[in-house]
Write a protein that holds these residues in place. Structure first.
Motif, PDB file in Angstrom:
ATOM      1  N   ILE A 110       0.872  -1.200   0.009  1.00 32.80           N
ATOM      2  CA  ILE A 110      -0.170   0.176  -0.031  1.00 32.80           C
ATOM      3  C   ILE A 110       0.823   1.307  -0.025  1.00 32.80           C
ATOM      4  N   VAL A 111       1.837   1.313   0.848  1.00 35.58           N
ATOM      5  CA  VAL A 111       2.676   2.575   0.939  1.00 35.58           C
ATOM      6  C   VAL A 111       3.648   2.668   0.070  1.00 35.58           C
ATOM      7  N   GLU A 112       4.506   1.791  -0.292  1.00 38.04           N
ATOM      8  CA  GLU A 112       5.584   1.768  -1.144  1.00 38.04           C
ATOM      9  C   GLU A 112       5.504   2.631  -2.597  1.00 38.04           C
ATOM     10  N   PRO A 113       4.592   2.425  -3.197  1.00 34.83           N
ATOM     11  CA  PRO A 113       4.194   3.012  -4.486  1.00 34.83           C
ATOM     12  C   PRO A 113       4.192   4.407  -4.247  1.00 34.83           C
ATOM     13  N   PHE A 117       6.520   7.225  -5.923  1.00 32.07           N
ATOM     14  CA  PHE A 117       5.999   8.436  -6.415  1.00 32.07           C
ATOM     15  C   PHE A 117       6.528   9.701  -6.060  1.00 32.07           C
ATOM     16  N   VAL A 118       6.432  10.108  -4.658  1.00 31.33           N
ATOM     17  CA  VAL A 118       6.616  11.422  -4.192  1.00 31.33           C
ATOM     18  C   VAL A 118       8.246  11.641  -4.159  1.00 31.33           C
ATOM     19  N   LEU A 124      10.765  21.590  -4.586  1.00 34.64           N
ATOM     20  CA  LEU A 124      10.368  22.994  -4.994  1.00 34.64           C
ATOM     21  C   LEU A 124       8.927  22.896  -5.764  1.00 34.64           C
ATOM     22  N   ALA A 125       8.622  21.663  -6.231  1.00 34.52           N
ATOM     23  CA  ALA A 125       7.336  21.624  -6.870  1.00 34.52           C
ATOM     24  C   ALA A 125       6.184  21.862  -5.665  1.00 34.52           C
ATOM     25  N   TYR A 126       6.301  21.132  -4.453  1.00 29.15           N
ATOM     26  CA  TYR A 126       5.335  21.215  -3.574  1.00 29.15           C
ATOM     27  C   TYR A 126       5.514  22.044  -2.470  1.00 29.15           C
ATOM     28  N   VAL A 127       6.445  23.018  -2.626  1.00 30.89           N
ATOM     29  CA  VAL A 127       6.470  24.197  -1.810  1.00 30.89           C
ATOM     30  C   VAL A 127       5.248  25.026  -1.636  1.00 30.89           C
ATOM     31  N   PRO A 128       4.620  25.395  -2.874  1.00 24.14           N
ATOM     32  CA  PRO A 128       3.402  26.184  -2.740  1.00 24.14           C
ATOM     33  C   PRO A 128       2.356  25.568  -2.019  1.00 24.14           C
ATOM     34  N   LEU A 129       2.426  24.177  -2.259  1.00 24.66           N
ATOM     35  CA  LEU A 129       1.214  23.339  -1.550  1.00 24.66           C
ATOM     36  C   LEU A 129       1.348  23.426   0.092  1.00 24.66           C
ATOM     37  N   VAL A 130       2.591  23.265   0.291  1.00 25.71           N
ATOM     38  CA  VAL A 130       3.027  23.387   1.853  1.00 25.71           C
ATOM     39  C   VAL A 130       2.641  24.680   2.209  1.00 25.71           C
ATOM     40  N   VAL A 131       2.843  25.866   1.648  1.00 28.61           N
ATOM     41  CA  VAL A 131       2.587  27.289   1.945  1.00 28.61           C
ATOM     42  C   VAL A 131       1.056  27.391   2.216  1.00 28.61           C
ATOM     43  N   ALA A 148      11.271  15.431   2.506  1.00 33.97           N
ATOM     44  CA  ALA A 148      12.547  15.161   1.743  1.00 33.97           C
ATOM     45  C   ALA A 148      13.062  14.291   2.423  1.00 33.97           C
ATOM     46  N   THR A 149      13.619  14.604   3.643  1.00 32.89           N
ATOM     47  CA  THR A 149      14.235  13.567   4.436  1.00 32.89           C
ATOM     48  C   THR A 149      13.726  12.054   4.701  1.00 32.89           C
TER      49      THR A 149
END
Length: 273
Positions: A110-113, A117-118, A124-131, A148-149
């Motif tokens: 369930i989790v590994e795919p 993917f992420v 930098l691509a998901y920074v706006p979503l986090v903000v 990221a880590t």
């Protein structure tokens, strides 16, 4: 009977040279290369003389009433807090998830795919979503570094657990380890320790390289934020100073990690190159 004389072992002259000498040679080589780059017509724009780079430290660190900007140490402190907290959270979440993924197949399927993917998406691509979710400030910085880590640590530790020799687990069961907790503490965790150390090493590197993306979330201080600001001012000397500081922080963390690695994995055989 003819006695064949033993071959004399060749002396390892490289090993006879102290590490401090190699470090000095490395620094001298870097300075020489930098000097020639600073004299180049094209490369000189990006590599100012080292003297000017170090002189920019006084401009960035001295208080404003003394003619400086007084932001250097506050930037270092801010980045260390963000990177440290993000890395710590990524490690705390990543290690248990990696062990559970490797140990329980339904969770792995369930989790590994989604982790794979992420993992391929730049921070930098998901920074706006986090903000949008967390607003501006330190919270989104920590969240981006943590994500990221987390991905890096999870993948590395997961590979370590799956590579544990199944014979060791069977032997532990034969010797009376009937509980998964006992097998984990006595077999899996010690055998995976080298991979955990590697995961920490990679996680620290990812945390530092994600700083610039993380500190683009409306940060008022930080090494990554200041590098972007200085680049817009074309203040190359100070920008290079900050880049060097990021590298120094990474090397310092690496040396601390090696200190603990020698004590936690002293049983592991290593090849001497």
């Amino acid at each position: 009977m003819k006695i064949v004389p033993r071959r004399k072992r060749k002396k390892d002259y490289v090993a006879m040279i102290p590490d401090a000498v190699w470090l000095a040679l490395s620094l001298v080589t870097a300075c020489v290369v930098w000097y020639f780059l600073s004299k180049g017509e094209v490369t000189g724009r990006s590599f100012p003389p080292l003297v000017e780079v170090f002189e920019s430290y006084f401009d960035m660190s001295q208080p404003r009433d003394m003619g400086g900007r007084g932001v250097f140490w506050s930037d270092v402190k801010s980045s260390l807090i963000s990177a440290g907290c993000g890395f710590a959270l990524g490690f705390i979440y990543g290690v248990p998830v990696a062990f559970l993924m490797a140990w329980y197949r339904p969770l792995r399927y369930i989790v590994e795919p989604w982790i794979q993917f992420v993992r391929n998406i730049p921070p930098l691509a998901y920074v706006p979503l986090v903000v949008i979710a967390l607003g501006v400030g330190r919270a989104p910085q920590i969240a981006v570094i943590c994500l990221a880590t987390f991905l890096t640590i999870t993948i590395t530790v997961y590979q370590g657990v799956t590579n544990v020799d199944n014979t060791l687990i069977k032997a532990a069961r034969v010797l009376g380890a009937r509980n998964d907790v006992v097998i984990f503490l006595k077999v899996i965790f010690p055998a995976t320790m080298p991979y955990i150390i590697t995961a920490i090493r990679l996680g620290i590197s990812v945390a530092l390289t994600t700083l610039i993306a993380a500190e683009s979330t409306g940060a008022s201080a930080g090494l990554g934020m200041r590098i972007r600001a200085l680049s817009s001012e074309f203040y190359v000397e100070a920008m290079m100073l900050y880049i060097i500081v990021v590298g120094i922080i990474g090397i310092a963390a690496e040396n601390v990690l090696r200190f603990f690695e020698r004590r936690l994995t002293s049983w592991q055989e290593k090849r001497n190159a």
